[in-house]
Each structure stands twice: as structure tokens, then as C-alpha cells.
Enzyme design. Structure first.
Site, PDB file in Angstrom:
ATOM      1  N   GLY A  42       0.807  -1.216   0.000  1.00  0.00           N
ATOM      2  CA  GLY A  42       0.000   0.000   0.000  1.00  0.00           C
ATOM      3  C   GLY A  42       0.842   1.269   0.000  1.00  0.00           C
ATOM      4  CB  THR A  43       3.896   2.230   1.868  1.00  0.00           C
ATOM      5  OG1 THR A  43       3.303   1.959   3.139  1.00  0.00           O
ATOM      6  CG2 THR A  43       4.798   3.453   1.967  1.00  0.00           C
ATOM      7  CG  ASN A  85      -5.735   4.088   8.782  1.00  0.00           C
ATOM      8  OD1 ASN A  85      -6.113   5.044   8.114  1.00  0.00           O
ATOM      9  ND2 ASN A  85      -4.699   4.169   9.582  1.00  0.00           N
ATOM     10  CB  SER A 122      -1.817  -3.380   1.127  1.00  0.00           C
ATOM     11  OG  SER A 122      -0.858  -4.059   1.908  1.00  0.00           O
ATOM     12  CG  HIS A 182       0.391  -6.359   5.250  1.00  0.00           C
ATOM     13  ND1 HIS A 182       0.141  -5.945   6.537  1.00  0.00           N
ATOM     14  CD2 HIS A 182       0.754  -5.263   4.571  1.00  0.00           C
ATOM     15  CE1 HIS A 182       0.371  -4.640   6.628  1.00  0.00           C
ATOM     16  NE2 HIS A 182       0.734  -4.201   5.441  1.00  0.00           N
ATOM     17  CB  THR A 187      13.205  -9.832 -10.350  1.00  0.00           C
ATOM     18  OG1 THR A 187      14.411  -9.569 -11.076  1.00  0.00           O
ATOM     19  CG2 THR A 187      12.715 -11.242 -10.637  1.00  0.00           C
ATOM     20  CB  CYS A 220       2.074   4.296  11.209  1.00  0.00           C
ATOM     21  SG  CYS A 220       1.121   3.225  10.164  1.00  0.00           S
TER      22      CYS A 220
HETATM   23  C1  PLP Z   1      -1.806  -0.390   5.922  1.00  0.00           C
HETATM   24  C2  PLP Z   1      -2.221   0.777   5.124  1.00  0.00           C
HETATM   25  C3  PLP Z   1      -1.362   1.313   4.154  1.00  0.00           C
HETATM   26  C4  PLP Z   1       0.038   0.808   3.952  1.00  0.00           C
HETATM   27  O1  PLP Z   1       0.074  -0.443   3.310  1.00  0.00           O
HETATM   28  P1  PLP Z   1       1.402  -1.330   3.405  1.00  0.00           P
HETATM   29  O2  PLP Z   1       1.124  -2.492   2.519  1.00  0.00           O
HETATM   30  O3  PLP Z   1       1.567  -1.698   4.849  1.00  0.00           O
HETATM   31  O4  PLP Z   1       2.538  -0.497   2.908  1.00  0.00           O
HETATM   32  C5  PLP Z   1      -1.830   2.376   3.412  1.00  0.00           C
HETATM   33  N1  PLP Z   1      -3.059   2.879   3.590  1.00  0.00           N
HETATM   34  C6  PLP Z   1      -3.911   2.388   4.508  1.00  0.00           C
HETATM   35  C7  PLP Z   1      -5.266   2.972   4.652  1.00  0.00           C
HETATM   36  C8  PLP Z   1      -3.506   1.323   5.311  1.00  0.00           C
HETATM   37  O5  PLP Z   1      -4.350   0.853   6.226  1.00  0.00           O
END
Ligand code: PLP
Length: 397
Positions: free
Chosen positions: A75-76, A155, A203, A205, A241, A329
């Protein structure tokens, strides 16, 4: 009361356990189908096939096309790619970006960098439920606006944003619309064309797939400048890759979660409501933060007045229950959540707020255990904090 015997995970907005079927697929991709997808031999061809089938699975889940899906590390990276990629791609058109005060740091930090470089940023407020007003976006758009970036759901309090209404506005004014859908993906239906979004971050995870894999939907025709250069993978848009195990994991988790989408999310929401009702009925001086129903199925956010959130988290931790004092975070610092403050919650209440996020493996029995433990935890912390109580008495006049 029994201590230390349990492992109850109620922090699914921070991350999720990888599903066994997903882990098995990832294992096979690492040990059997380990080829480099750029190589023409059969190892490479197998890897390439997994890559493209995975791309199609993600595309189908959001009703888009496979060639509009770019794989990233999560996501980041997807958010950074969207924001910096559009800023570079459209700087000749303008330097104005619209976002909200409740975005994830993976949006707010790239935006901050652009602001320091001279971009004009409009940070939109939210109402007391944590929801942006689409009218504010309409009012903020100028002929220099190149990007609107608003999350699909928040979140911290799980608030769903009016993405469809915002999409209508950005389409009308011909402004690129990016949506961080990391929390919503697989918890809320996402139809790219219905929402009119141009870029959408997801994302792995957060949906029971491994960490380090994600995707960015990029609408055909969007001019986005690559941020990572090298061997030209992902049609030159993101070199390196391909992470076939992670990508397959993301696709596998998507397929599994799509298969029981409605039933699962209804079940999680019902369990969440059971937790909410239990807390509100059995504990005094509690606020349930966020919108009553426009929220992620697994999200609960409570303010327990006169208690430090970090104390609640550590006390529940001793009982084998994992919850969050905000977002992962921000937990390291004692800073109050930017989302809660933007909702107009005072800093003291914000520091007394915890997030409990349910997932697919949680049971009613686990929630009963939490409901059993929590009143005692809160009242003992309140007794410890008698200075708070004394001070509250002065407010009663
Ligand atoms: C967790 C999260 C991210 C970051 O995603 P990662 O895969 O951990 O880098 C970005 N935006 C929101 C809303 C999230 O909850």
C-alpha cells in the site's frame, strides 16, 4: 481470571494472518515455480503465467482490466507511486492537490514532500463521524488542480468516504482521482467504473496475504511517471524482478475472499456489533467513535474516558488480547491520532481511544472473553488514575 493462555488477535487493520491455502500457494511459487518471469525458458514461462493470471484475478475483483493493474511492494508504494507519479506527470497542468486530514501517513507524507517542493495542498476537514463532504471537494477544485486523493475507508474509525460522489465531481472537472482502498479491499465492494477512480491502492497483508505485495490500479490513459527504474518490468512502469510468490499470494487471497464476500463481511459486522453493544452496556463513560453504519465491518473504536489507551492495550496484552491504541504507525509515539483530532475529538479523549478490528477467524467466544475482561481492566485503570476522577468531579457543577 486466567492470564497468558490465550492469543486473541483483534488488530486486523494493522495486518492479518496469512491464510493456510495462501501460504501453500506462496510456498509452491517459491520452491517450484521460482523462475524469473522475464526468461523465455519454461521456468520463466510458468512464472509469467502465474503473474498474468494473478493480474487478472485482481482486475476482476475490482471490475477493471488486467493491463490496468500494476504490482508493487504494498500500500505504501502504491500510494507513493500514485502521488509522485501524477505530480510528475501533470506538473505542467498545475500544482494543486486536494486530500483530507484523515489520510494514512503513506498518503500524507508524500503530499508533505510535494508541499515542501512548492505544491499547493488543500487538506479537507471531516465531520464528527470522520467523513469528507464531497461539496468541499467541488469548492476546492481550481484550474490548477491535478489530483484528488481520498481514502476509500479510514484505518482508525473505519469511516467509508463518499467515493462515488467524489468520483462524479472529479470526472466532471477532469481531475485525476486516487483512492487508497487498502482497508476496504475485500471488505467493501469496489467497482472501478462505478466509483470513477483513476488510481486505486491495495495491499496484500491487510487481506490475509503476505507482507510486501500490493497493487495499484491505473486507469488506461493516465499519465503516470515511473518511480523505480531498471530492467523495465511491469511494462516499464515499475522495474525490479517480479515478486511472484507475493503476487500469487495476493491473487489467491483475493479469490478466496471473493468466494464468501457477503457472508463473511456480514458475519464480521454482526460480531462487531455484538462487541459494541456489550461494551456500551457494561462499561460507563465510553464513546463509540465513528459513523454508526458507514464503517468497515470489522472496525470498533472506543474512547474510554479517563484512561490512557496505551495502558488499556498493555493490560489486555497480559490477558492475551491484541488491540491497538490507534494505528500501528502512530502507536510508537504518544501523539493522538490525526483522524480522531480531525473529527473534533479533544486530544485527551483521543489519547483515551482504542481501535479493535475484527477479522474472519474471530469467534463469538473470543469476543465474550474480551467482554468479560474489559470492564475489570477499565475500572482498575480508572481507580489507578484517581486524579483524573477528582478533576472530573469539578466539571459536574
Ligand atoms: C496499511 C495501510 C497502508 C500501507 O500499506 P502497506 O502495505 O503496509 O505499505 C496504506 N493505507 C492504509 C489505509 C492502510 O491501512
Amino acid at each position: 481470571m486466567e492470564k497468558f493462555h490465550r492469543r486473541i488477535y483483534l488488530d486486523h487493520s494493522a495486518t492479518t494472518p496469512v491464510l493456510p491455502e495462501v501460504a501453500k500457494a506462496v510456498y509452491d511459487a517459491m520452491t517450484i515455480y521460482f523462475g524469473n518471469a522475464s526468461e523465455p525458458h519454461f521456468f520463466g514461462v510458468e512464472a509469467k503465467k502465474i503473474l498474468e493470471q494473478s493480474r487478472l484475478s485482481i482486475a476482476n475483483a475490482i471490475k477493471s482490466h488486467a493491463d490496468e493493474i500494476l504490482f508493487t511492494s504494498g500500500g505504501t508504494e502504491s500510494n507513493n507511486m500514485a502521488i509522485f507519479g501524477i505530480a510528475e506527470g501533470y506538473y505542467k497542468k498545475g500544482n494543486h492537490i486536494i486530500t483530507s486530514e484523515i489520510e494514512h501517513p503513506a498518503v500524507l507524507m508524500p503530499i508533505k514532500i510535494l508541499e515542501n517542493e512548492g505544491f499547493e495542498i488543500t487538506y479537507l476537514p471531516v465531520d464528527s463521524n470522520g467523513i469528507v463532504d464531497p461539496q468541499d471537494i467541488k469548492n476546492a477544485i481550481t484550474n490548477k488542480t491535478i489530483l484528488v486523493t481520498i481514502m476509500h475507508s479510514n484505518n482508525i474509525v473505519g469511516a467509508f468516504q463518499p467515493i462515488e460522489e467524489i468520483g462524479k465531481i472529479t470526472k466532471e472537472y477532469n481531475v485525476i482521482f486516487h483512492c487508497d482502498a487498502v482497508q476496504s479491499y475485500m471488505s467493501s465492494e469496489i467497482d472501478i467504473d462505478k466509483l470513477n477512480v483513476d488510481l486505486l491502492s491495495i495491499s496484500g497483508h491487510k487481506i490475509y496475504a503476505p507482507k510486501g505485495a500490493g497493487a495499484l490500479y491505473i486507469r488506461k490513459g493516465t499519465r503516470i511517471v515511473p518511480q523505480i527504474y531498471g530492467g523495465g518490468q511491469e511494462r516499464g512502469r515499475r522495474s525490479g524482478t517480479e515478486n511472484i510468490p507475493g503476487i500469487l499470494g495476493l491473487a489467491k487471497a483475493t479469490e478466496i475472499l471473493m468466494s464468501d464476500f457477503k457472508e463473511r463481511n456480514q458475519r464480521i459486522a454482526k460480531l462487531r456489533d455484538y462487541l459494541r453493544d456489550g461494551v456500551l452496556q457494561n462499561i460507563q463513560d465510553v464513546i463509540y467513535n465513528g459513523h454508526p453504519d458507514k464503517r468497515l465491518p470489522g472496525n470498533c473504536n472506543f474512547t474510554f474516558k479517563n484512561v490512557e489507551a496505551s495502558d488499556i492495550v498493555s493490560r489486555l496484552n497480559e490477558y492475551g488480547i491484541a488491540i491497538s491504541a490507534g494505528s500501528a504507525c502512530k502507536s510508537a509515539s504518544s501523539e493522538a491520532s490525526n483522524t480522531l483530532l480531525a473529527m473534533g475529538i479533544c486530544p485527551e479523549y483521543a489519547r483515551s481511544s482504542v481501535r479493535i478490528t475484527l477479522g474472519r477467524e474471530n469467534t463469538k467466544e473470543e469476543i465474550d472473553y474480551l467482554l468479560n475482561v474489559l470492564p475489570e481492566v477499565i475500572s482498575s485503570l480508572r481507580n489507578k488514575n484517581s486524579s483524573y476522577e477528582d478533576r472530573d468531579k469539578y466539571f459536574i457543577f
